[in-house]
Design an enzyme around this catalytic site. Structure first.
Site, PDB file in Angstrom:
ATOM      1  N   TYR A  46      35.337  14.819  38.047  1.00  0.00           N
ATOM      2  CA  TYR A  46      35.254  16.450  38.094  1.00  0.00           C
ATOM      3  C   TYR A  46      34.527  16.534  39.383  1.00  0.00           C
ATOM      4  O   TYR A  46      33.490  16.221  39.406  1.00  0.00           O
ATOM      5  CB  TYR A  46      34.809  17.069  36.981  1.00  0.00           C
ATOM      6  N   GLU A  48      34.562  20.164  40.887  1.00  0.00           N
ATOM      7  CA  GLU A  48      34.769  21.659  41.267  1.00  0.00           C
ATOM      8  C   GLU A  48      33.771  22.055  42.228  1.00  0.00           C
ATOM      9  O   GLU A  48      32.486  21.871  42.206  1.00  0.00           O
ATOM     10  CB  GLU A  48      34.695  22.556  39.795  1.00  0.00           C
ATOM     11  N   ASP A 191      54.161  28.225  57.340  1.00  0.00           N
ATOM     12  CA  ASP A 191      54.331  27.178  56.324  1.00  0.00           C
ATOM     13  C   ASP A 191      55.336  26.272  57.000  1.00  0.00           C
ATOM     14  O   ASP A 191      56.406  26.156  57.096  1.00  0.00           O
ATOM     15  CB  ASP A 191      55.016  27.540  55.072  1.00  0.00           C
ATOM     16  N   THR A 217      52.702  21.118  52.806  1.00  0.00           N
ATOM     17  CA  THR A 217      52.564  20.042  51.788  1.00  0.00           C
ATOM     18  C   THR A 217      52.288  18.518  52.517  1.00  0.00           C
ATOM     19  O   THR A 217      52.147  18.714  53.807  1.00  0.00           O
ATOM     20  CB  THR A 217      54.025  19.732  51.084  1.00  0.00           C
ATOM     21  N   LYS A 220      55.874  15.418  52.690  1.00  0.00           N
ATOM     22  CA  LYS A 220      57.498  15.357  53.354  1.00  0.00           C
ATOM     23  C   LYS A 220      57.114  14.559  54.815  1.00  0.00           C
ATOM     24  O   LYS A 220      56.915  13.296  54.484  1.00  0.00           O
ATOM     25  CB  LYS A 220      57.963  16.841  53.635  1.00  0.00           C
ATOM     26  N   ARG A 226      51.828  13.492  47.234  1.00  0.00           N
ATOM     27  CA  ARG A 226      52.295  14.753  46.755  1.00  0.00           C
ATOM     28  C   ARG A 226      51.209  15.960  46.546  1.00  0.00           C
ATOM     29  O   ARG A 226      50.076  15.624  45.988  1.00  0.00           O
ATOM     30  CB  ARG A 226      52.980  14.834  45.374  1.00  0.00           C
TER      31      ARG A 226
HETATM   32  N1  DSN Z   1      61.491  21.545  47.115  1.00  0.00           N
HETATM   33  C1  DSN Z   1      61.063  21.409  48.601  1.00  0.00           C
HETATM   34  C2  DSN Z   1      62.116  21.093  49.474  1.00  0.00           C
HETATM   35  O1  DSN Z   1      63.028  20.383  48.711  1.00  0.00           O
HETATM   36  O2  DSN Z   1      62.440  21.459  50.407  1.00  0.00           O
HETATM   37  C3  DSN Z   1      60.437  22.805  48.682  1.00  0.00           C
HETATM   38  O3  DSN Z   1      59.535  23.281  48.048  1.00  0.00           O
END
Ligand code: DSN
Length: 424
Positions: A46, A48, A191, A217, A220, A226
């Site tokens: 933990y 925080e 974003d 994110t 990707k 993730r």
């Molecule tokens: N689910 C993601 C995508 O496939 O683009 C976006 O959040």
């Protein structure tokens, strides 16, 4: 004793990933060391708070891990501040909303049905429920309609303009959006969840000098675990006038940190942050640029192969890692295409196309992305073969025998591109 049921299923998932052609634009295959960093004792801790300012003892090691993740990420994007704690991209966006807006404030984002994202003001999402959301779309040519964006911005005067998309195959004109925002005193949030890896490799326009705040994110095109991140290159005094205990106006970085913790989340996932740090280290290696270049070459080769077979690509092509295909001239719905391709171990997702006349559960299109197959080592000359597989399935969509024949060929084809051989 090992939980046989779950580990059997994990083994089956490995086989599924190995045997298939992974074309979901938002997926990728991390390195083994990224996964190894995640599956460690760090999950037990933990922490925080932030490095040096925690609410728990025993954080001296995770402080070093999180600091390294932050410093590496700042180097990747030449940023001056970063927060690596958001559990996901949606939570990164939520934290920015919490930091920059009051409930009921106006926001302006790309419409979900035109390629945008749920968290950019969809009525089904917190961003559309708690804020007054307005949208811009794309033109008939499939390009972001900057004129509409400006017209809506000047009329509605939103507090925040959001750029970024989930299904948009072209680059963004961030400078133009910032110029509009400056006319009305709005903040700009970029974003970059989808193209982040290509921006990190300097292969697409850089949003950092034009947009106040950047979210992404990490799983990707960045090819990490993730998770989510928030960054800025240029810090600034928060325009809401939020003060610190001494009465000084807080910098935006401080307001954003407070929005993530304690505003949005409790304990950070330090095991995931360790894996993020490993991934950022990989991105800082020169090889990552080669990977990014190959993604774009593969996407463009695939787009050409689709066009050769009379598939209609929104905007007629791609600048990045994905393409959006309107299947109406083939008389196939996105739903049917996705389900049938799944049977041939070709994985992608149905997707609404701009001005779609079908519901989001059916859709007229598919979204096709190449980051994962590029990680597996496929090159431009493979793309025509992949399109051939896809076309054979779609042209024989009700012929089970043909579809299963493609599945066998796909399995053999992908066996030449080993995935995680170390895992046995
Ligand atoms: N689910 C993601 C995508 O496939 O683009 C976006 O959040």
């Amino acid at each position: 004793m090992q939980d046989k049921v779950i580990f059997d299923l994990i083994g089956q998932e490995l086989e599924r990933q190995r045997n298939g052609i992974e074309l979901i634009a938002s997926e990728n295959f991390t390195s083994l060391q990224v996964m190894q960093a995640m599956g460690t004792v760090v999950t037990n801790k933990y922490a925080e708070g932030y490095p040096g300012k925690r609410y728990y003892g025993g954080c001296e090691i995770v402080d070093q891990i999180e600091t390294l993740a932050i410093e590496r990420l700042k180097k990747v994007f030449n940023a001056s501040w970063a927060n690596v704690q958001p559990h996901s991209g949606a939570q990164a966006n939520t934290a920015v909303f919490v930091a920059c807006l009051k409930p009921g404030d106006k926001i302006l984002g790309l419409d979900l049905s035109m390629g945008g994202h749920l968290t950019h003001g969809s009525p089904a999402n917190f961003s559309g429920k708690n804020y007054q959301a307005f949208h811009y779309g794309v033109t008939k040519d499939g390009l972001v309609d900057y004129e509409q964006l400006e017209a809506v911005a000047l009329k509605e005067r939103p507090s925040m303009i959001i750029c970024g998309a989930s299904a948009y195959s072209r680059d963004w004109d961030y400078a133009r959006i910032r110029a509009v925002a400056d006319k009305i005193g709005a903040l700009v949030l970029a974003d970059i969840a989808h193209p982040a890896g290509l921006i990190a490799a300097n292969l697409l326009n850089d949003p950092f000098d034009h947009c106040h705040i950047i979210t992404s994110t990490t799983h990707k095109t960045l090819r990490g675990p993730r998770g989510g991140i928030i960054m800025m290159r240029h810090d600034f005094e928060n325009p809401m006038g939020i003060k610190d205990p001494k009465g000084n106006t807080r910098l935006m970085s401080s307001v954003l940190d407070l929005a993530v913790f304690p505003g949005m989340q409790g304990g950070p996932l330090e095991h995931v942050i360790a894996a993020k740090a490993v991934a950022f280290g990989e991105i800082l290696n020169d090889q990552f640029k080669v990977y990014g270049q190959q993604i774009i070459q593969n996407a463009q080769a695939m787009a050409r192969a689709f066009v050769k077979k009379d598939y209609q690509l929104i905007s007629n092509g791609t600048d990045n890692h994905l393409m959006l295909i309107d299947l109406r001239n083939k008389n196939i719905t996105g739903k049917k295409a996705q389900e049938t391709l799944d049977k041939a171990h070709i994985t992608l997702n149905k997707n609404a196309v701009p001005f779609d006349d079908k519901s989001p559960f059916v859709t007229s299109g598919i979204r096709v992305g190449v980051p994962a197959i590029t990680t597996r080592g496929l090159k431009e000359n493979d793309m025509e073969n992949l399109v051939e597989f896809i076309d054979r399935v779609l042209m024989n969509i009700d012929d089970e025998k043909q579809v299963l024949a493609v599945k066998e060929e796909v399995k053999q084809y992908m066996a030449a591109y080993p995935l995680y051989p170390e895992l046995g």
